[in-house]
Design a protein around this motif. Sequence first.
Motif, PDB file in Angstrom:
ATOM      1  N   GLY A  78       0.891  -1.197  -0.157  1.00  0.00           N
ATOM      2  CA  GLY A  78      -0.294   0.141  -0.153  1.00  0.00           C
ATOM      3  C   GLY A  78       0.848   1.170  -0.093  1.00  0.00           C
ATOM      4  O   GLY A  78       0.204   2.477   0.012  1.00  0.00           O
ATOM      5  N   VAL A  79       2.152   1.315   0.227  1.00  0.00           N
ATOM      6  CA  VAL A  79       3.025   2.342  -0.053  1.00  0.00           C
ATOM      7  C   VAL A  79       3.981   2.096  -1.046  1.00  0.00           C
ATOM      8  O   VAL A  79       4.592   0.967  -1.569  1.00  0.00           O
ATOM      9  CB  VAL A  79       3.797   2.557   1.322  1.00  0.00           C
ATOM     10  N   SER A  80       4.574   3.230  -1.562  1.00  0.00           N
ATOM     11  CA  SER A  80       5.809   3.085  -2.616  1.00  0.00           C
ATOM     12  C   SER A  80       7.106   2.581  -2.112  1.00  0.00           C
ATOM     13  O   SER A  80       7.104   2.353  -0.759  1.00  0.00           O
ATOM     14  CB  SER A  80       6.009   4.201  -3.174  1.00  0.00           C
ATOM     15  N   ILE A  81       8.056   2.203  -2.948  1.00  0.00           N
ATOM     16  CA  ILE A  81       9.387   1.831  -2.504  1.00  0.00           C
ATOM     17  C   ILE A  81       9.771   2.826  -1.410  1.00  0.00           C
ATOM     18  O   ILE A  81      10.856   2.502  -0.705  1.00  0.00           O
ATOM     19  CB  ILE A  81      10.367   1.400  -3.502  1.00  0.00           C
ATOM     20  N   ASP A  82       9.491   4.136  -1.508  1.00  0.00           N
ATOM     21  CA  ASP A  82      10.119   5.281  -0.578  1.00  0.00           C
ATOM     22  C   ASP A  82       9.178   5.297   0.560  1.00  0.00           C
ATOM     23  O   ASP A  82       9.358   6.370   1.373  1.00  0.00           O
ATOM     24  CB  ASP A  82      10.079   6.652  -1.535  1.00  0.00           C
ATOM     25  N   GLY A  83       7.895   4.607   0.734  1.00  0.00           N
ATOM     26  CA  GLY A  83       7.198   4.608   2.026  1.00  0.00           C
ATOM     27  C   GLY A  83       6.071   5.784   1.733  1.00  0.00           C
ATOM     28  O   GLY A  83       5.602   5.873   2.832  1.00  0.00           O
ATOM     29  N   VAL A  84       5.844   6.076   0.596  1.00  0.00           N
ATOM     30  CA  VAL A  84       4.575   7.080   0.319  1.00  0.00           C
ATOM     31  C   VAL A  84       3.515   6.217  -0.146  1.00  0.00           C
ATOM     32  O   VAL A  84       3.487   5.356  -0.621  1.00  0.00           O
ATOM     33  CB  VAL A  84       5.059   7.885  -0.787  1.00  0.00           C
ATOM     34  N   PRO A  85       2.561   6.442   0.643  1.00  0.00           N
ATOM     35  CA  PRO A  85       1.267   5.962   0.398  1.00  0.00           C
ATOM     36  C   PRO A  85       0.779   6.029  -1.070  1.00  0.00           C
ATOM     37  O   PRO A  85       0.687   7.193  -1.355  1.00  0.00           O
ATOM     38  CB  PRO A  85       0.221   6.525   1.358  1.00  0.00           C
ATOM     39  N   LEU A  86       0.382   4.838  -1.558  1.00  0.00           N
ATOM     40  CA  LEU A  86      -0.067   4.926  -3.144  1.00  0.00           C
ATOM     41  C   LEU A  86      -1.551   5.591  -3.296  1.00  0.00           C
ATOM     42  O   LEU A  86      -2.281   5.250  -2.317  1.00  0.00           O
ATOM     43  CB  LEU A  86      -0.077   3.515  -3.339  1.00  0.00           C
ATOM     44  N   ASN A  87      -1.664   6.351  -4.268  1.00  0.00           N
ATOM     45  CA  ASN A  87      -2.884   6.996  -4.300  1.00  0.00           C
ATOM     46  C   ASN A  87      -3.774   6.159  -5.476  1.00  0.00           C
ATOM     47  O   ASN A  87      -4.631   6.605  -6.312  1.00  0.00           O
ATOM     48  CB  ASN A  87      -2.791   8.401  -4.832  1.00  0.00           C
ATOM     49  N   PHE A  88      -3.416   4.919  -5.923  1.00  0.00           N
ATOM     50  CA  PHE A  88      -3.912   4.166  -6.795  1.00  0.00           C
ATOM     51  C   PHE A  88      -4.062   2.437  -6.040  1.00  0.00           C
ATOM     52  O   PHE A  88      -3.173   2.199  -5.227  1.00  0.00           O
ATOM     53  CB  PHE A  88      -3.321   4.053  -8.110  1.00  0.00           C
ATOM     54  N   GLU A  89      -4.825   2.007  -6.702  1.00  0.00           N
ATOM     55  CA  GLU A  89      -4.643   0.177  -6.036  1.00  0.00           C
ATOM     56  C   GLU A  89      -3.480  -0.459  -6.881  1.00  0.00           C
ATOM     57  O   GLU A  89      -3.225  -0.037  -8.229  1.00  0.00           O
ATOM     58  CB  GLU A  89      -5.982  -0.339  -6.625  1.00  0.00           C
ATOM     59  N   ALA A  90      -2.816  -1.209  -6.105  1.00  0.00           N
ATOM     60  CA  ALA A  90      -1.721  -2.009  -6.661  1.00  0.00           C
ATOM     61  C   ALA A  90      -2.187  -3.431  -6.101  1.00  0.00           C
ATOM     62  O   ALA A  90      -2.871  -3.591  -5.248  1.00  0.00           O
ATOM     63  CB  ALA A  90      -0.326  -1.569  -6.184  1.00  0.00           C
ATOM     64  N   GLY A  91      -1.432  -4.392  -6.757  1.00  0.00           N
ATOM     65  CA  GLY A  91      -1.462  -5.710  -6.124  1.00  0.00           C
ATOM     66  C   GLY A  91      -2.925  -6.318  -6.806  1.00  0.00           C
ATOM     67  O   GLY A  91      -3.835  -5.570  -7.352  1.00  0.00           O
ATOM     68  N   GLU A  92      -2.784  -7.622  -6.910  1.00  0.00           N
ATOM     69  CA  GLU A  92      -4.012  -8.226  -7.501  1.00  0.00           C
ATOM     70  C   GLU A  92      -4.518  -9.530  -6.692  1.00  0.00           C
ATOM     71  O   GLU A  92      -3.528 -10.286  -6.222  1.00  0.00           O
ATOM     72  CB  GLU A  92      -3.954  -8.569  -8.886  1.00  0.00           C
ATOM     73  N   ILE A  93      -5.503  -9.939  -6.682  1.00  0.00           N
ATOM     74  CA  ILE A  93      -6.148 -11.154  -6.000  1.00  0.00           C
ATOM     75  C   ILE A  93      -5.859 -12.441  -7.139  1.00  0.00           C
ATOM     76  O   ILE A  93      -6.723 -12.419  -8.296  1.00  0.00           O
ATOM     77  CB  ILE A  93      -7.345 -11.274  -5.728  1.00  0.00           C
ATOM     78  N   ASP A  94      -5.001 -13.341  -6.855  1.00  0.00           N
ATOM     79  CA  ASP A  94      -4.888 -14.365  -7.638  1.00  0.00           C
ATOM     80  C   ASP A  94      -5.344 -15.622  -7.219  1.00  0.00           C
ATOM     81  O   ASP A  94      -5.311 -16.056  -5.995  1.00  0.00           O
ATOM     82  CB  ASP A  94      -3.402 -14.676  -8.011  1.00  0.00           C
ATOM     83  N   PHE A  95      -6.025 -16.281  -8.087  1.00  0.00           N
ATOM     84  CA  PHE A  95      -6.558 -17.769  -7.667  1.00  0.00           C
ATOM     85  C   PHE A  95      -6.915 -18.615  -9.043  1.00  0.00           C
ATOM     86  O   PHE A  95      -6.577 -18.303 -10.059  1.00  0.00           O
ATOM     87  CB  PHE A  95      -8.034 -17.680  -7.165  1.00  0.00           C
TER      88      PHE A  95
END
Length: 346
Positions: free
Chosen positions: A145-162
Motif C-alpha cells: 500500500g506504499v511506494s518503495i520510498d514509503g509514500v502511500p499509494l494513491n491508486f490500487e496495486a497488487g491483485e487477487i490471484d486464484f
Amino acid sequence: MLNARTLRTWITSALGSEAVAKHMVAVSTNLKLVKEFGIDPQNAFAFWDWVGGRYSVCSAVGVLPLSLQYGFPIVSKFLEGARSVDNHFHTTPFEKNIPVLLGLLSVWNVSFLGYPARAILPYTQALEKFAPHIQQLSMESNGKGVSIDGVPLNFEAGEIDFGEPGTNGQHSFYQLIHQGRVIPCDFIGIIKSQQPIYLQGEVVSNHDELMSNFFAQPDALACGKTPEELRSEKVSDHLIAHKTFSGNRPSLSILLPSLTAYNVGQLLAMYEHRIAVQGFIWGINSFDQWGVELGKSLASRVRAQLNMSRTEGKPVEGFNHSTAMLIKRYLKENAPIPVDLLPSNV
C-alpha cells in the motif's frame, strides 16, 4: 524448524545422535547454525541470503527436492527453460517482450480498469499447483500500500490471484466470471497431451475434448451472447435476461507446445518477470513482505502465552478480547499429549 527438530528426535531415538550428520542434509545460508543443529556442514546446500522463498525455486531450496524427485537431468532442462525467458526479458525490446507486455496488461486491468482479481486456469491436471504458487508469488510480492520510498499509494496495486485446472474451475467459479464480476483470466493450454487417449467411436480424443473447452471459454468471455441471438434461437422471453452474456471480458491464452520440464521452466519465469514488471511500474518493492513478518511476530506472542499457560497456569493477557477468548477456549479443550503417549512412528 520445529518440524526439523521433530524429525531429528525421531531419527536419534532410533539410531542415536550421530545419525543426524549421516541422515540429514540442510539447505541454509547459515553454516554455523547447521553445525549446531547436528548436520555436517559438508552436507549443506547453500544459497544467497537475499533470495526470497517465493523466488527460490531455481536455488538449492527448490532444485534439491526437485532433483531428488525427478533426477537432475530433468531439473536441468527446467532451469534451461527458466534461463531462456530470463534472457528474453533481459534482451528483447519492450514492444516484443512477453513479461513486459503481460505486466502492462495486469497494471492496466488493476489500476486503470479497476479489476482487482486474476484467474489462472491451466487446462491440465499436471499444473494443478501452478495457480497456488503464482498466488504466493504475486500476492506476497505486490500486496503493498506504499511506494518503495514509503509514500502511500494513491491508486490500487497488487491483485487477487486464484485458479484451478480448467474443467474443475468451470464447475466452480466460471459462472461468476461469465455473468458476475469481471475477472481477467489467463488460460494455459498444452498442444501435445502427456497421456494421449482416443476411444474408438468417439468424435474426438480425450485431449481434444479438454482443449475444446480451452478454446471455447475465452471466446465466450470475449463475445458473449446478445438478446437478439437468443431470440433467433427461439429462447423463451422470460429466459432472455438470464442467458444473456455481456462479453467484452478480458482474457489471454498461453499455448505451450508440450508440458516438458523446459516449458514449465519458461512458464514459471514468465510469471516471475511479469510480477516484477508490475512492481516496477507501481513503484513498490516486490521483494519484501513486511505483512508476513507482522503475523510471525504476533505468533511469537501467542506461542509464549501458550507455553506459560500450559506450564505455569498463567492467565491469557495482552490480547484483544476476541483473540483472548479463542485462546482460552483452545487451551481449555486441547490439552497437550504426553510424549510417552505419542505413537512410536511419530
